[in-house]
Design a protein around this motif. Structure first.
Motif, PDB file in Angstrom:
ATOM      1  N   THR A  86       0.855  -1.178   0.000  1.00  0.00           N
ATOM      2  CA  THR A  86       0.000   0.000   0.000  1.00  0.00           C
ATOM      3  C   THR A  86       0.896   1.234   0.000  1.00  0.00           C
ATOM      4  N   LEU A  87       0.350   2.305  -0.503  1.00  0.00           N
ATOM      5  CA  LEU A  87       1.102   3.547  -0.621  1.00  0.00           C
ATOM      6  C   LEU A  87       0.506   4.591   0.308  1.00  0.00           C
ATOM      7  N   GLN A  88       1.376   5.201   1.109  1.00  0.00           N
ATOM      8  CA  GLN A  88       0.965   6.242   2.051  1.00  0.00           C
ATOM      9  C   GLN A  88       1.439   7.583   1.508  1.00  0.00           C
ATOM     10  N   SER A  89       0.525   8.521   1.254  1.00  0.00           N
ATOM     11  CA  SER A  89       0.868   9.778   0.587  1.00  0.00           C
ATOM     12  C   SER A  89       0.550  10.961   1.497  1.00  0.00           C
ATOM     13  N   LEU A  90       1.568  11.733   1.844  1.00  0.00           N
ATOM     14  CA  LEU A  90       1.405  12.871   2.740  1.00  0.00           C
ATOM     15  C   LEU A  90       0.951  14.094   1.944  1.00  0.00           C
ATOM     16  N   PHE A  91      -0.064  14.802   2.441  1.00  0.00           N
ATOM     17  CA  PHE A  91      -0.563  15.990   1.748  1.00  0.00           C
ATOM     18  C   PHE A  91      -0.879  17.092   2.754  1.00  0.00           C
ATOM     19  N   VAL A  92      -1.039  18.299   2.246  1.00  0.00           N
ATOM     20  CA  VAL A  92      -1.461  19.422   3.077  1.00  0.00           C
ATOM     21  C   VAL A  92      -2.585  20.170   2.381  1.00  0.00           C
ATOM     22  N   VAL A  93      -3.435  20.792   3.179  1.00  0.00           N
ATOM     23  CA  VAL A  93      -4.471  21.693   2.689  1.00  0.00           C
ATOM     24  C   VAL A  93      -4.134  23.090   3.218  1.00  0.00           C
ATOM     25  N   PRO A  94      -3.682  24.013   2.377  1.00  0.00           N
ATOM     26  CA  PRO A  94      -3.417  25.372   2.846  1.00  0.00           C
ATOM     27  C   PRO A  94      -4.726  26.112   3.139  1.00  0.00           C
ATOM     28  N   VAL A  95      -4.728  26.871   4.228  1.00  0.00           N
ATOM     29  CA  VAL A  95      -5.893  27.670   4.628  1.00  0.00           C
ATOM     30  C   VAL A  95      -5.424  29.087   4.929  1.00  0.00           C
ATOM     31  N   VAL A  96      -6.024  30.058   4.259  1.00  0.00           N
ATOM     32  CA  VAL A  96      -5.717  31.470   4.523  1.00  0.00           C
ATOM     33  C   VAL A  96      -6.918  32.086   5.221  1.00  0.00           C
ATOM     34  N   ALA A  97      -6.674  32.708   6.373  1.00  0.00           N
ATOM     35  CA  ALA A  97      -7.759  33.284   7.169  1.00  0.00           C
ATOM     36  C   ALA A  97      -7.558  34.783   7.348  1.00  0.00           C
ATOM     37  N   LEU A  98      -8.635  35.535   7.208  1.00  0.00           N
ATOM     38  CA  LEU A  98      -8.632  36.981   7.436  1.00  0.00           C
ATOM     39  C   LEU A  98      -9.399  37.244   8.727  1.00  0.00           C
ATOM     40  N   SER A  99      -8.690  37.716   9.751  1.00  0.00           N
ATOM     41  CA  SER A  99      -9.331  37.911  11.055  1.00  0.00           C
ATOM     42  C   SER A  99      -8.525  38.933  11.849  1.00  0.00           C
ATOM     43  N   GLN A 100      -8.906  39.112  13.111  1.00  0.00           N
ATOM     44  CA  GLN A 100      -8.130  39.970  14.007  1.00  0.00           C
ATOM     45  C   GLN A 100      -7.092  39.148  14.764  1.00  0.00           C
ATOM     46  N   GLY A 101      -6.726  37.998  14.197  1.00  0.00           N
ATOM     47  CA  GLY A 101      -5.694  37.147  14.789  1.00  0.00           C
ATOM     48  C   GLY A 101      -6.286  35.859  15.319  1.00  0.00           C
ATOM     49  N   LEU A 102      -5.844  34.723  14.768  1.00  0.00           N
ATOM     50  CA  LEU A 102      -6.317  33.431  15.246  1.00  0.00           C
ATOM     51  C   LEU A 102      -5.700  33.134  16.611  1.00  0.00           C
ATOM     52  N   PRO A 103      -6.498  32.774  17.606  1.00  0.00           N
ATOM     53  CA  PRO A 103      -5.938  32.391  18.902  1.00  0.00           C
ATOM     54  C   PRO A 103      -4.987  31.214  18.744  1.00  0.00           C
ATOM     55  N   SER A 104      -3.881  31.239  19.492  1.00  0.00           N
ATOM     56  CA  SER A 104      -2.869  30.189  19.380  1.00  0.00           C
ATOM     57  C   SER A 104      -3.324  28.944  20.122  1.00  0.00           C
ATOM     58  N   ALA A 105      -4.211  28.182  19.481  1.00  0.00           N
ATOM     59  CA  ALA A 105      -4.739  26.949  20.072  1.00  0.00           C
ATOM     60  C   ALA A 105      -4.848  25.893  18.978  1.00  0.00           C
ATOM     61  N   PRO A 106      -3.703  25.417  18.440  1.00  0.00           N
ATOM     62  CA  PRO A 106      -3.720  24.553  17.254  1.00  0.00           C
ATOM     63  C   PRO A 106      -4.477  23.251  17.424  1.00  0.00           C
ATOM     64  N   ARG A 107      -4.660  22.789  18.668  1.00  0.00           N
ATOM     65  CA  ARG A 107      -5.367  21.520  18.883  1.00  0.00           C
ATOM     66  C   ARG A 107      -6.862  21.717  19.095  1.00  0.00           C
ATOM     67  N   ASP A 108      -7.330  22.947  19.107  1.00  0.00           N
ATOM     68  CA  ASP A 108      -8.739  23.214  19.407  1.00  0.00           C
ATOM     69  C   ASP A 108      -9.598  23.411  18.160  1.00  0.00           C
ATOM     70  N   TYR A 109      -8.992  23.478  16.989  1.00  0.00           N
ATOM     71  CA  TYR A 109      -9.748  23.838  15.792  1.00  0.00           C
ATOM     72  C   TYR A 109     -10.374  22.639  15.076  1.00  0.00           C
ATOM     73  N   LEU A 110      -9.558  21.611  14.828  1.00  0.00           N
ATOM     74  CA  LEU A 110      -9.991  20.507  13.976  1.00  0.00           C
ATOM     75  C   LEU A 110     -10.725  19.440  14.784  1.00  0.00           C
ATOM     76  N   LYS A 111     -11.977  19.708  15.071  1.00  0.00           N
ATOM     77  CA  LYS A 111     -12.788  18.754  15.832  1.00  0.00           C
ATOM     78  C   LYS A 111     -14.263  19.111  15.650  1.00  0.00           C
ATOM     79  N   GLY A 112     -15.113  18.225  16.141  1.00  0.00           N
ATOM     80  CA  GLY A 112     -16.553  18.486  16.108  1.00  0.00           C
ATOM     81  C   GLY A 112     -17.188  18.151  14.778  1.00  0.00           C
ATOM     82  N   PRO A 113     -18.483  18.428  14.640  1.00  0.00           N
ATOM     83  CA  PRO A 113     -19.229  18.108  13.410  1.00  0.00           C
ATOM     84  C   PRO A 113     -18.649  18.770  12.160  1.00  0.00           C
ATOM     85  N   ALA A 114     -18.141  20.000  12.288  1.00  0.00           N
ATOM     86  CA  ALA A 114     -17.567  20.683  11.121  1.00  0.00           C
ATOM     87  C   ALA A 114     -16.339  19.942  10.600  1.00  0.00           C
ATOM     88  N   PHE A 115     -15.542  19.399  11.512  1.00  0.00           N
ATOM     89  CA  PHE A 115     -14.359  18.630  11.120  1.00  0.00           C
ATOM     90  C   PHE A 115     -14.772  17.356  10.383  1.00  0.00           C
TER      91      PHE A 115
END
Length: 386
Positions: A86-115
């Motif tokens: 089997t082949l394992q392929s590493l990829f990234v999805v770039p995301v550009v956000a316009l805000s007043q600054g994303l809070p520094s909580a990298p583990r808090d974003y990718l979860k829940g129904p939206a994820f």
């Protein structure tokens, strides 16, 4: 310091492919190159890979070798118990956000129904083949965390993500490149900032074709390419609301870029970020002066010293009298070629609505000057920003 024989071998084999006319011989060289690069990555001989790239004097050899090393680093072949691979392929999805600054909580974003909806969009929009599976690290990466990674580290990261997410192994944060977001200046009240982040994952498939269908067409035809681009646009439209919801922003405040292999995706993320920033600069400069984009022409010029481009400066010149209306700057990005940089600067200006965009290719020098291209009525000259 003596150059490694392996470095010479990598360059020689890459160059020999250009003179190869026999398919069987070409396949043998491809296999030899992949095996050699794979061994260097496994043994973490990064310096010898870098030596080989430095030895590649012509652009074709450098690009072909660099592309091969990146591909091998992004892909891991796994031998299963039944003898299949089997082949394992590493990829990234770039995301550009316009805000007043994303809070520094990298583990808090990718979860829940939206994820979950975000993950499902890969399959429903046709980016993930039926015979492939996908895992995504529940961590939002800062560019600084990924920019430090070399070829060997990326090869290890592919295995680390799979082990942590699929197998539930205890993987150290630094092995996952999760070193934390750097401290950044908070935006002033009411000030909007443009920030780049990355979602990282891996696709597990039975063969190369299934993995590649995530990021490029598997048939070398115009129809396949057009179909792939359309699928990509459909996916970004579907994924954008889910990503915006995870970030706590409006859909119009988020740009999601098509998923690509790790290295190409990282470069494309930077291009997306700087394109938006340059677009904002140009739009703001014209609005401040009450000018329509059609009232100016743009001239892109490289600036630097000792044969090295440090930045690109854009002159916005009046179509009425050729005077300098405004100047914009875009610093050179080492991992993005001059040709690609000029291309995205040009596209940003066209997106603003400026219809006449020219490029000067001769390296310019000087502080604070913006060069105006010659016209029938005016000799070559420069203008200084006031």
């Amino acid at each position: 310091m003596t150059t490694s024989p392996v470095a010479y071998q990598l360059v020689s084999l890459t160059q020999s492919l250009r003179q190869c006319s026999e398919p069987a011989q070409e396949d043998a060289i491809h296999a030899q190159l992949n095996e050699l690069v794979d061994r260097l990555l496994y043994e973490e001989r990064e310096d010898e890979i870098r030596e080989a790239l430095a030895l590649a004097e012509d652009e074709d050899t450098f690009c072909n070798l660099n592309e091969r090393v990146e591909w091998v680093a992004e892909h891991t072949t796994i031998l299963e118990e039944d003898g299949s691979t089997t082949l394992q392929s590493l990829f990234v999805v770039p995301v550009v956000a316009l805000s007043q600054g994303l809070p520094s909580a990298p583990r808090d974003y990718l979860k829940g129904p939206a994820f979950q909806s975000f993950l499902e969009s890969f399959r429903t929009q046709g980016l993930l083949p039926d015979d492939a599976s996908m895992v995504v690290s529940p961590y939002l990466y800062h560019p600084d965390e990924l920019s430090k990674l070399g070829f060997c580290t990326v090869s290890d990261l592919n295995d680390a993500v799979h082990a942590a997410v699929v197998e539930g192994c205890e993987v150290p944060a630094d092995a996952l490149a999760q070193t934390g977001w750097p401290l950044e200046r908070d935006a002033s009240p009411g000030q909007m900032v443009c920030e780049l982040r990355f979602i990282l994952g891996t696709v597990v498939s039975g063969d190369e074709a299934s993995a590649l269908s995530l990021s490029q067409p598997t048939e070398a035809t115009d129809g396949a390419h057009d179909a792939f681009i359309e699928r990509g646009h459909q996916w970004t439209r579907a994924a954008q609301p889910h990503v915006a919801q995870m970030l706590g922003l409006a859909t119009t405040e988020v740009l999601v870029v098509l998923p690509l292999g790790f290295f190409g995706g990282f470069r494309q993320g930077l291009v997306a970020l700087y394109t938006l920033m340059l677009f904002s600069q140009a739009t703001g400069a014209l609005e401040e002066r009450g000018l329509s984009p059609r009232a100016v022409r743009a001239v892109i010029a490289p600036f630097g010293a000792n044969g090295r481009v440090d930045e690109y400066r854009v002159s916005l010149l009046s179509l009425l009298d050729g005077t300098l209306v405004a100047g914009l700057t875009q610093r050179a990005i080492g991992i993005i070629s001059e040709q690609d940089t000029v291309a995205f600067v040009r596209q940003a200006l066209l997106d603003v609505g400026i219809e006449q965009v020219q490029t000067l290719y001769q390296l310019q020098q000087g502080e604070g000057t913006f060069i105006a291209a010659p016209t029938a009525d005016a000799p070559p000259g420069g203008g200084r920003l006031q």
